[in-house]
Design a protein around this motif. Structure first.
Motif, PDB file in Angstrom:
ATOM      1  N   ASN A   1     -17.210  -4.458  -6.842  1.00 55.73           N
ATOM      2  CA  ASN A   1     -15.894  -4.408  -7.483  1.00 55.73           C
ATOM      3  C   ASN A   1     -15.926  -3.532  -8.735  1.00 55.73           C
ATOM      4  N   ASP A   2     -14.772  -2.955  -9.071  1.00 50.48           N
ATOM      5  CA  ASP A   2     -14.584  -2.226 -10.332  1.00 50.48           C
ATOM      6  C   ASP A   2     -15.515  -1.020 -10.463  1.00 50.48           C
TER       7      ASP A   2
ATOM      8  N   LEU B   1      -7.757   2.980  -5.546  1.00 50.67           N
ATOM      9  CA  LEU B   1      -7.103   4.261  -5.820  1.00 50.67           C
ATOM     10  C   LEU B   1      -8.004   5.357  -5.264  1.00 50.67           C
TER      11      LEU B   1
ATOM     12  N   THR C   1      -4.695  -5.094  -0.328  1.00 56.38           N
ATOM     13  CA  THR C   1      -3.340  -4.986  -0.855  1.00 56.38           C
ATOM     14  C   THR C   1      -3.251  -3.959  -1.980  1.00 56.38           C
ATOM     15  N   CYS C   2      -2.081  -3.347  -2.086  1.00 59.41           N
ATOM     16  CA  CYS C   2      -1.735  -2.462  -3.215  1.00 59.41           C
ATOM     17  C   CYS C   2      -2.665  -1.262  -3.355  1.00 59.41           C
ATOM     18  N   ALA C   3      -3.286  -0.829  -2.261  1.00 62.28           N
ATOM     19  CA  ALA C   3      -4.111   0.383  -2.305  1.00 62.28           C
ATOM     20  C   ALA C   3      -3.217   1.607  -2.413  1.00 62.28           C
ATOM     21  N   ARG C   4      -3.683   2.612  -3.152  1.00 59.75           N
ATOM     22  CA  ARG C   4      -2.982   3.888  -3.256  1.00 59.75           C
ATOM     23  C   ARG C   4      -3.917   4.978  -2.742  1.00 59.75           C
TER      24      ARG C   4
ATOM     25  N   ASP D   1     -12.970  -4.584  -4.723  1.00 56.35           N
ATOM     26  CA  ASP D   1     -11.656  -4.445  -5.346  1.00 56.35           C
ATOM     27  C   ASP D   1     -11.694  -3.452  -6.508  1.00 56.35           C
ATOM     28  N   ASN D   2     -10.507  -2.911  -6.824  1.00 54.08           N
ATOM     29  CA  ASN D   2     -10.292  -2.058  -8.005  1.00 54.08           C
ATOM     30  C   ASN D   2     -11.160  -0.799  -7.983  1.00 54.08           C
TER      31      ASN D   2
ATOM     32  N   CYS E   1       0.833  -1.209   0.000  1.00 49.44           N
ATOM     33  CA  CYS E   1       0.000   0.000   0.000  1.00 49.44           C
ATOM     34  C   CYS E   1       0.864   1.255   0.000  1.00 49.44           C
TER      35      CYS E   1
ATOM     36  N   ASP F   1      -8.779  -4.786  -2.613  1.00 48.63           N
ATOM     37  CA  ASP F   1      -7.449  -4.683  -3.211  1.00 48.63           C
ATOM     38  C   ASP F   1      -7.432  -3.655  -4.345  1.00 48.63           C
ATOM     39  N   ASN F   2      -6.273  -3.058  -4.563  1.00 45.02           N
ATOM     40  CA  ASN F   2      -6.002  -2.178  -5.710  1.00 45.02           C
ATOM     41  C   ASN F   2      -6.868  -0.923  -5.735  1.00 45.02           C
TER      42      ASN F   2
END
Length: 354
Positions: A226-227, A155, A134-137, A170-171, A118, A152-153
């Motif tokens: 999601n998305d 933004l 995971t991998c969050a910005r 997610d996303n 992250c 996850d992911n």
């Protein structure tokens, strides 16, 4: 600066490449202003003349174009230009510059769970029992209140506010300044108000007593699939009892307002300044153009398309194309407008007949 070979771009787009595949470009441009290190986007013949004004050595062209006669060293051909834009921009967009790890000025509650990889920027506040995948910005000045969760992911861009008990898949993408999980706009009077009387009588507010509004608190949250992407300065209210919900793949433009308890399905597209009032249900794949409005407590069926500034006051069946205020079938609205334009001439002829 990142650059790409034409072979890399064509492979990413699943497109056909002709000419020098080793030619490198650093970005994309309109044909007339393209520099030698930029890929010109001339996907329609009407943009072909612009290539002579610019200095591009390579371009994405329409099917059948003679790229050699256009003075190019290479060309990429795509079957569906607008769809190719999604792949090209994904490839070339570097994204926001947020350093990995947690910035020293961020405040993260000890009970919060932060996934691997992250990036949490300056002045971010993460509340009690928050879970971030995971991998969050997460960019600067974001706040995430207690009990919320991000998949996850994610933004999350500058100044986003995520309230309590918000569950996000997610996303997820949140553009600057949007607010998710604000209180619903719910107020009631001790006795029937003029508004309630008007709803029953369709016009007469009766002898409503002078009285003040009392808040109904929001005990629910917001659930997002999601998305999903939420545009800048949009607002999504939490539910009164049940959660407000937004389905997988749905995209909200800037300045969209989703009221409390609203249920929105999958793969919907809500454009700028759309407003959906409380407790309405929106089906799957619904498209609403800018400034559409949806009344409270109604249902809009799957695959409905509503033209700009349409106001939907009653249930809309699946597959209906709507336009107008109040919204009606698009073909009916066009006929009504034609008749309206004829009225002055009709009235003039009516007077002459007398």
């Amino acid at each position: 600066m990142t650059d790409f070979t034409l072979t890399q771009i064509a492979t990413a787009l699943g497109a056909t490449l002709e000419g020098d595949g080793d030619l490198r470009v650093t970005g994309a441009s309109e044909p007339s202003t393209a520099k030698p290190d930029q890929l010109a986007l001339a996907m329609d013949p009407k943009y072909g003349d612009g290539l002579s004004e610019g200095r591009a050595r390579a371009a994405i062209l329409w099917q059948g174009a003679d790229w050699k006669s256009l003075g190019l060293k290479a060309a990429i051909f795509v079957p569906r230009p607008r769809y190719a834009m999604s792949g090209l921009t994904t490839l070339m967009d570097p994204g926001p510059d947020i350093e990995l790890g947690i910035h020293p000025t961020a405040i993260v509650h000890p009970t919060a769970s932060i996934g691997e990889g992250c990036a949490i920027g300056p002045f971010v506040v993460v509340g009690r029992d928050v879970k971030i995948g995971t991998c969050a910005r997460i960019a600067s000045h974001v706040s995430i209140a207690e009990g919320s969760a991000l998949g996850d992911n994610a933004l999350i861009l500058q100044g986003v506010r995520i309230g309590a008990r918000v569950q996000i898949g997610d996303n997820f993408i949140a553009q600057p300044g949007c607010v998710i999980g604000s209180d619903g706009f719910s107020f009631v009077t001790p006795e029937k108000s003029g508004v309630e009387n008007v709803r029953q009588s369709l016009g007469d507010q009766g002898e409503a007593a002078q009285q003040s509004w009392t808040r109904i608190h929001s005990l629910g949250g917001v659930r997002i699939g999601n998305d999903v992407e939420i545009g800048a300065n949009s607002a999504i209210d939490r539910g009164t009892i049940r959660d407000t919900s937004i389905g997988n793949g749905t995209k909200l433009d800037n300045l969209v307002h989703i009221g409390h308890n609203v249920q929105i399905g999958d793969d919907c597209l809500l454009c700028g300044q759309v407003g959906v009032a409380g407790s309405s249900r929106i089906g799957n794949r619904v498209v609403m153009a800018g400034q559409c409005g949806v009344n409270d407590n109604i249902f809009v069926g799957d695959d409905v398309i509503a033209g700009g500034a349409s106001k939907i006051f009653t249930n809309a069946p699946a597959g209906r194309v709507l336009l107008g205020y109040p919204a009606v079938k698009m073909e009916s609205h066009i006929e009504m407008q034609k008749s309206l334009r004829r009225l002055p001439r009709f009235m003039k002829s009516l007077k002459q007949d007398k």
